[in-house]
Design a protein around this motif. Structure first.
Motif, PDB file in Angstrom:
ATOM      1  N   SER A 254      31.707 -15.335  42.085  1.00  0.00           N
ATOM      2  CA  SER A 254      32.931 -14.536  42.065  1.00  0.00           C
ATOM      3  C   SER A 254      33.500 -14.350  43.467  1.00  0.00           C
ATOM      4  CB  SER A 254      32.649 -13.166  41.436  1.00  0.00           C
ATOM      5  OG  SER A 254      32.205 -13.310  40.102  1.00  0.00           O
ATOM      6  N   ARG A 255      32.612 -14.128  44.434  1.00  0.00           N
ATOM      7  CA  ARG A 255      33.065 -13.940  45.802  1.00  0.00           C
ATOM      8  C   ARG A 255      33.723 -15.205  46.341  1.00  0.00           C
ATOM      9  NH1 ARG A 255      28.626 -12.076  50.029  1.00  0.00           N
ATOM     10  NH2 ARG A 255      27.894 -14.199  49.657  1.00  0.00           N
ATOM     11  N   ALA A 256      33.130 -16.367  46.039  1.00  0.00           N
ATOM     12  CA  ALA A 256      33.702 -17.626  46.513  1.00  0.00           C
ATOM     13  C   ALA A 256      35.067 -17.882  45.886  1.00  0.00           C
ATOM     14  CB  ALA A 256      32.744 -18.780  46.202  1.00  0.00           C
ATOM     15  N   VAL A 257      35.203 -17.594  44.599  1.00  0.00           N
ATOM     16  CA  VAL A 257      36.495 -17.776  43.925  1.00  0.00           C
ATOM     17  C   VAL A 257      37.540 -16.825  44.506  1.00  0.00           C
ATOM     18  CG1 VAL A 257      37.714 -17.506  41.728  1.00  0.00           C
ATOM     19  CG2 VAL A 257      35.491 -18.659  41.786  1.00  0.00           C
ATOM     20  N   ARG A 258      37.133 -15.581  44.746  1.00  0.00           N
ATOM     21  CA  ARG A 258      38.075 -14.590  45.295  1.00  0.00           C
ATOM     22  C   ARG A 258      38.552 -14.991  46.686  1.00  0.00           C
ATOM     23  NH1 ARG A 258      35.133 -10.765  44.377  1.00  0.00           N
ATOM     24  NH2 ARG A 258      34.086 -10.551  46.381  1.00  0.00           N
TER      25      ARG A 258
ATOM     26  N   THR B 285      38.707 -18.036  47.889  1.00  0.00           N
ATOM     27  CA  THR B 285      39.584 -19.193  47.741  1.00  0.00           C
ATOM     28  C   THR B 285      40.969 -18.765  47.282  1.00  0.00           C
ATOM     29  OG1 THR B 285      37.684 -20.609  47.201  1.00  0.00           O
ATOM     30  CG2 THR B 285      39.868 -21.412  46.583  1.00  0.00           C
ATOM     31  N   ALA B 286      41.019 -17.838  46.330  1.00  0.00           N
ATOM     32  CA  ALA B 286      42.310 -17.343  45.851  1.00  0.00           C
ATOM     33  C   ALA B 286      43.084 -16.645  46.967  1.00  0.00           C
ATOM     34  CB  ALA B 286      42.096 -16.388  44.679  1.00  0.00           C
ATOM     35  N   ASP B 287      42.387 -15.853  47.770  1.00  0.00           N
ATOM     36  CA  ASP B 287      43.045 -15.175  48.894  1.00  0.00           C
ATOM     37  C   ASP B 287      43.605 -16.185  49.882  1.00  0.00           C
ATOM     38  OD1 ASP B 287      42.445 -12.730  47.807  1.00  0.00           O
ATOM     39  OD2 ASP B 287      40.671 -12.380  49.048  1.00  0.00           O
ATOM     40  N   TRP B 288      42.840 -17.242  50.135  1.00  0.00           N
ATOM     41  CA  TRP B 288      43.331 -18.261  51.062  1.00  0.00           C
ATOM     42  C   TRP B 288      44.584 -18.944  50.500  1.00  0.00           C
ATOM     43  CZ3 TRP B 288      44.712 -23.272  51.350  1.00  0.00           C
ATOM     44  CH2 TRP B 288      44.850 -23.825  52.632  1.00  0.00           C
ATOM     45  N   CYS B 289      44.559 -19.283  49.226  1.00  0.00           N
ATOM     46  CA  CYS B 289      45.721 -19.934  48.607  1.00  0.00           C
ATOM     47  C   CYS B 289      46.951 -19.028  48.665  1.00  0.00           C
ATOM     48  CB  CYS B 289      45.407 -20.306  47.160  1.00  0.00           C
ATOM     49  SG  CYS B 289      44.200 -21.641  46.972  1.00  0.00           S
ATOM     50  N   ARG B 290      46.745 -17.746  48.470  1.00  0.00           N
ATOM     51  CA  ARG B 290      47.873 -16.801  48.515  1.00  0.00           C
ATOM     52  C   ARG B 290      48.470 -16.719  49.918  1.00  0.00           C
ATOM     53  NH1 ARG B 290      47.829 -11.765  50.284  1.00  0.00           N
ATOM     54  NH2 ARG B 290      45.539 -11.691  50.241  1.00  0.00           N
ATOM     55  N   VAL B 291      47.607 -16.582  50.916  1.00  0.00           N
ATOM     56  CA  VAL B 291      48.082 -16.404  52.290  1.00  0.00           C
ATOM     57  C   VAL B 291      48.702 -17.683  52.841  1.00  0.00           C
ATOM     58  CG1 VAL B 291      47.340 -15.924  54.662  1.00  0.00           C
ATOM     59  CG2 VAL B 291      46.454 -14.543  52.766  1.00  0.00           C
TER      60      VAL B 291
ATOM     61  N   GLY C  41      39.768 -28.938  50.510  1.00  0.00           N
ATOM     62  CA  GLY C  41      38.711 -29.938  50.443  1.00  0.00           C
ATOM     63  C   GLY C  41      37.520 -29.553  51.302  1.00  0.00           C
ATOM     64  N   GLN C  42      37.779 -29.018  52.490  1.00  0.00           N
ATOM     65  CA  GLN C  42      36.687 -28.572  53.350  1.00  0.00           C
ATOM     66  C   GLN C  42      35.918 -27.424  52.720  1.00  0.00           C
ATOM     67  OE1 GLN C  42      38.691 -27.665  57.028  1.00  0.00           O
ATOM     68  NE2 GLN C  42      38.623 -29.779  57.761  1.00  0.00           N
ATOM     69  N   LYS C  43      36.650 -26.492  52.100  1.00  0.00           N
ATOM     70  CA  LYS C  43      35.986 -25.362  51.442  1.00  0.00           C
ATOM     71  C   LYS C  43      35.119 -25.843  50.284  1.00  0.00           C
ATOM     72  CE  LYS C  43      39.639 -22.065  52.617  1.00  0.00           C
ATOM     73  NZ  LYS C  43      38.794 -21.263  53.530  1.00  0.00           N
TER      74      LYS C  43
ATOM     75  N   GLU D 238      38.169 -23.478  38.889  1.00  0.00           N
ATOM     76  CA  GLU D 238      38.744 -22.204  39.324  1.00  0.00           C
ATOM     77  C   GLU D 238      39.597 -22.388  40.581  1.00  0.00           C
ATOM     78  OE1 GLU D 238      38.769 -19.421  37.801  1.00  0.00           O
ATOM     79  OE2 GLU D 238      37.359 -19.896  36.191  1.00  0.00           O
ATOM     80  N   THR D 239      39.164 -23.261  41.478  1.00  0.00           N
ATOM     81  CA  THR D 239      39.953 -23.549  42.674  1.00  0.00           C
ATOM     82  C   THR D 239      41.288 -24.176  42.299  1.00  0.00           C
ATOM     83  OG1 THR D 239      37.956 -23.853  44.015  1.00  0.00           O
ATOM     84  CG2 THR D 239      39.987 -24.841  44.838  1.00  0.00           C
ATOM     85  N   LYS D 240      41.264 -25.100  41.359  1.00  0.00           N
ATOM     86  CA  LYS D 240      42.507 -25.718  40.898  1.00  0.00           C
ATOM     87  C   LYS D 240      43.455 -24.681  40.302  1.00  0.00           C
ATOM     88  CE  LYS D 240      40.568 -30.277  39.769  1.00  0.00           C
ATOM     89  NZ  LYS D 240      40.255 -31.218  38.647  1.00  0.00           N
ATOM     90  N   ARG D 241      42.916 -23.788  39.493  1.00  0.00           N
ATOM     91  CA  ARG D 241      43.772 -22.770  38.867  1.00  0.00           C
ATOM     92  C   ARG D 241      44.437 -21.888  39.918  1.00  0.00           C
ATOM     93  NH1 ARG D 241      39.253 -22.482  35.183  1.00  0.00           N
ATOM     94  NH2 ARG D 241      39.824 -23.359  33.153  1.00  0.00           N
ATOM     95  N   ARG D 242      43.667 -21.453  40.920  1.00  0.00           N
ATOM     96  CA  ARG D 242      44.240 -20.584  41.958  1.00  0.00           C
ATOM     97  C   ARG D 242      45.270 -21.327  42.790  1.00  0.00           C
ATOM     98  NH1 ARG D 242      40.451 -18.464  38.716  1.00  0.00           N
ATOM     99  NH2 ARG D 242      40.048 -16.257  39.202  1.00  0.00           N
ATOM    100  N   TRP D 243      45.002 -22.591  43.077  1.00  0.00           N
ATOM    101  CA  TRP D 243      45.959 -23.372  43.862  1.00  0.00           C
ATOM    102  C   TRP D 243      47.263 -23.550  43.091  1.00  0.00           C
ATOM    103  CZ3 TRP D 243      45.600 -29.200  45.497  1.00  0.00           C
ATOM    104  CH2 TRP D 243      46.430 -29.405  46.608  1.00  0.00           C
ATOM    105  N   ARG D 244      47.144 -23.883  41.821  1.00  0.00           N
ATOM    106  CA  ARG D 244      48.340 -24.052  40.980  1.00  0.00           C
ATOM    107  C   ARG D 244      49.133 -22.755  40.895  1.00  0.00           C
ATOM    108  NH1 ARG D 244      48.011 -23.267  34.955  1.00  0.00           N
ATOM    109  NH2 ARG D 244      50.122 -23.604  34.190  1.00  0.00           N
ATOM    110  N   LYS D 245      48.433 -21.639  40.716  1.00  0.00           N
ATOM    111  CA  LYS D 245      49.116 -20.348  40.594  1.00  0.00           C
ATOM    112  C   LYS D 245      49.960 -20.048  41.826  1.00  0.00           C
ATOM    113  CE  LYS D 245      48.108 -15.388  40.597  1.00  0.00           C
ATOM    114  NZ  LYS D 245      47.042 -14.355  40.502  1.00  0.00           N
ATOM    115  N   TRP D 246      49.366 -20.204  43.013  1.00  0.00           N
ATOM    116  CA  TRP D 246      50.074 -19.796  44.225  1.00  0.00           C
ATOM    117  C   TRP D 246      51.076 -20.836  44.692  1.00  0.00           C
ATOM    118  CZ3 TRP D 246      50.486 -15.025  45.124  1.00  0.00           C
ATOM    119  CH2 TRP D 246      49.481 -14.152  44.715  1.00  0.00           C
ATOM    120  N   LEU D 247      50.918 -22.092  44.305  1.00  0.00           N
ATOM    121  CA  LEU D 247      51.974 -23.063  44.557  1.00  0.00           C
ATOM    122  C   LEU D 247      53.200 -22.744  43.723  1.00  0.00           C
ATOM    123  CD1 LEU D 247      50.050 -26.481  44.761  1.00  0.00           C
ATOM    124  CD2 LEU D 247      51.081 -25.167  46.637  1.00  0.00           C
ATOM    125  N   GLY D 248      52.959 -22.260  42.497  1.00  0.00           N
ATOM    126  CA  GLY D 248      54.086 -21.845  41.667  1.00  0.00           C
ATOM    127  C   GLY D 248      54.813 -20.652  42.259  1.00  0.00           C
ATOM    128  N   ARG D 249      54.071 -19.738  42.860  1.00  0.00           N
ATOM    129  CA  ARG D 249      54.702 -18.553  43.458  1.00  0.00           C
ATOM    130  C   ARG D 249      55.555 -18.915  44.676  1.00  0.00           C
ATOM    131  NH1 ARG D 249      51.900 -13.802  41.971  1.00  0.00           N
ATOM    132  NH2 ARG D 249      51.358 -14.061  39.766  1.00  0.00           N
TER     133      ARG D 249
END
Length: 449
Positions: A349-353, A355-361, A375-377, A400-411
């Motif tokens: 959960s921590r790793a997913v969180r 990654t999501a924070d990085w995608c958002r920022v 890719g490095q992560k 999960e990484t793909k989902r977070r990346w897709r979400k924040w690219l859409g934003r």
């Protein structure tokens, strides 16, 4: 020593310390500081991280290096003469576990890091001759994955049993300085070295603009802290378990410790119950307390087909966590019961969180840069969690990484949704690395049934 320079000179001197330690296993060494000269300090400087956070003086590695020889010679003179004053460490807090709690980390000044590294280089050859094979944390040539392999090997060898998962409550804050010094003096009688360690133990902590001092503990994050922790826990747990406990047991038992995390395995339940009863008293003798909820006995007997074993911990085998993995019994491809490991839920959960924070920022970065960073992560995650039997968790993390990346690219496109079709096309152009097993050294027993 003529003709020897640089790292070769240091390794030669360290081997001499190791030889003295081996020849006098019960004696305290009185003349260690004479190895501490300019060449030793320069090597310590080379081994000190240059990209770490700065201490309370704000001095960077680059600023220190601008006048390196003068700085090192001045540091050496102050250390030898006793004029060195250990500066307070700057305390910061980093997320712990699921992110709901934090861990305090002390950041020394860059110069303090060099001197601490120099003392570690003096003490490591000495204590590496004393430390036992059950200890894996922060020791040269030893790693988390070696500890995991040893745990697997020894669990399979005894066929499982009743295990004790040990969690020390606030170890670095509770460590008794007086008893630590007494333990150190059994092997170290050098006044210069002991004086330096005493100054580091008594250095203040800067937090919120104020410096505070504590009667117990050592700041977690110092260069020398892991070695002092190992010295302390070697006396508290490792040596005690090997020399005093195991000879009194009726069955096989083992200990695996990485820093302040440990697991004790017992083939016989009555042995585990007896040790569990005295364990809190043993730690209390040294000013430490076991976490009342996280320290527990786990029924980790190998299951029997078709009926699982009964005993402490419930009607079937339980699980326990160590070094970011949940350990459990499962069937191998040949149908044998074997110990399997998967990424622990809190680590996942921590790793997913994160990654999501990085995608958002970083969602507004060019796609090629985002792909490279993600890719490095992912490769770093696979590098640690890529062990035999953990493929499913690795694949989940990729998804999960793909989902977070897709979400924040859409934003970033001011849209609340991006179709999977669009994202699949993007992944064709900017693919992410697939899961891979990096550590596959598990040795299957000939007959594990």
């Amino acid at each position: 020593m003529q003709g020897i320079s640089g790292p070769d000179l240091i390794s030669t001197r360290q081997e001499k310390i190791a030889t003295l330690a081996r020849q006098a296993p019960e004696m305290g060494l009185t003349s260690l500081n004479h190895y501490l000269d300019y060449h030793w300090l320069h090597e310590a400087y080379l081994r000190t991280r240059k990209d770490g956070a700065t201490g309370i003086d704000g001095q960077t590695a680059a600023a220190y290096a601008a006048n390196l020889e003068t700085n090192l010679r001045d540091l050496l003179e102050r250390a030898k003469s006793g004029r060195y004053r250990a500066p307070a460490v700057r305390r910061v807090h980093i997320p712990k576990g699921d992110g709901s709690k934090t861990r305090p980390i002390g950041i020394p000044t860059f110069e303090d890091k060099i001197l601490q590294r120099a003392v570690v280089m003096l003490l490591e050859p000495l204590y590496e001759r004393d430390f036992l094979p059950c200890s894996y944390g922060f020791r040269p040539g030893r790693s988390q994955h070696q500890a995991l392999q040893a745990l697997w090997d020894q669990t399979m060898a005894i066929g499982g049993g009743l295990f004790i998962e040990v969690d020390i409550k606030s170890f670095f804050d509770a460590l008794d300085k007086v008893q630590l010094r007494e333990i150190l003096e059994r092997r170290v009688r050098d006044g210069v070295v002991l004086r330096l360690i005493g100054k580091w133990l008594n250095a203040g902590v800067l937090e919120g603009g104020a410096i505070s001092y504590s009667e117990t503990g050592t700041p977690q994050g110092g260069v020398i802290s892991p070695l002092l922790a190992n010295v302390y826990l070697h006396a508290v747990l490792d040596h005690w378990f090997e020399q005093d406990v195991k000879p009194c047991l009726k069955g096989q038992a083992f200990l695996i410790r990485f820093a302040d995390d440990a697991v004790l395995g017992f083939a016989r339940d009555d042995d585990a119950v007896r040790v569990m009863a005295v364990l809190p008293k043993r730690f209390a003798k040294y000013g430490l307390a076991l976490h009342p909820e996280k320290t527990r006995m786990v029924n980790f007997h190998r299951p029997r087909t078709p009926k699982p074993p009964s005993g402490a911990g419930g009607s079937g085998p339980g699980t326990f966590d160590l070094l970011g993995f949940t350990h459990y019994w499962g069937k191998s491809r040949r149908g044998y019961w074997v110990v399997q490991r998967k990424t622990a839920n809190d680590r996942f959960s921590r790793a997913v969180r994160r990654t999501a924070d990085w995608c958002r920022v970083n969602r507004h970065l060019p796609l090629a840069e985002q792909q490279q960073a993600l890719g490095q992560k992912l490769r770093g995650h696979y590098g640690y969690y890529g062990i035999t039997g953990n493929s499913r968790a690795l694949q989940r993390f990729l998804e999960e990484t793909k989902r977070r990346w897709r979400k924040w690219l859409g934003r970033r496109a001011q849209r609340t949704h991006r179709s999977w079709g669009w994202f699949v096309q993007l992944l064709d152009r900017y693919p992410l690395p697939q899961p891979r097993i990096v550590h596959s050294s598990l040795r299957r027993p000939a007959n594990s049934g």
